[in-house]
Design a protein around this motif. Sequence first.
Motif: not given
Length: 187
Positions: A63-68
């Motif tokens: 799993e990976e976190r995306f966004g600013d």
Amino acid sequence: ALAKRESYGFFYDVDREDWEMAKTIIQHRQADNHAKLSSHYNQRNYPLYYQDNWEPDFSCFFEERFGDNQDDAQFWVCDPHRIPLLSKVRKTSQGEPDPCLIYSIATVGNHGFERSLEFLNEFEGNCQIHVFDARSQDQIHFDDHDKLSHINFHYNWTIRGSHEESSKGSHTLDEIVKNLGHQGRTI
């Protein structure tokens, strides 16, 4: 394989033993996720309620976190490397190629998450990203419009439940899919 069948092909390489273990963990965690909202959790600390009572049911291997980092538009994506890989082999119900299709709803002008998904096309993917924003185009100020050229924007669009009354600009998910010609596609 069981995981492939039960995940609609997403977890095509997870062996039966690991998949059964994940399902067992989910069953045990769900018992802890139903605490009643007590007076201890008032409006100001409702995030604490979710932190204390709603554990993730499922964890992905990658799993990976995306966004600013500087905004609230960060989301976890389960094994994102699988999305373009599966898009290359997936077919629609009519047997046509079914490239990656992403719907992002209620962005209120914050597009850090969508901007970060550009990596999907780096894996030889052909991901289409559609953003639905309730505001009109003249209400949105883009500082980085060039960085968003790969995104399809739909202004004055909101999503509503199928049981909710229709209003100007509101659509059910089924209506959105039909209006955009995405019937038979995987979102």
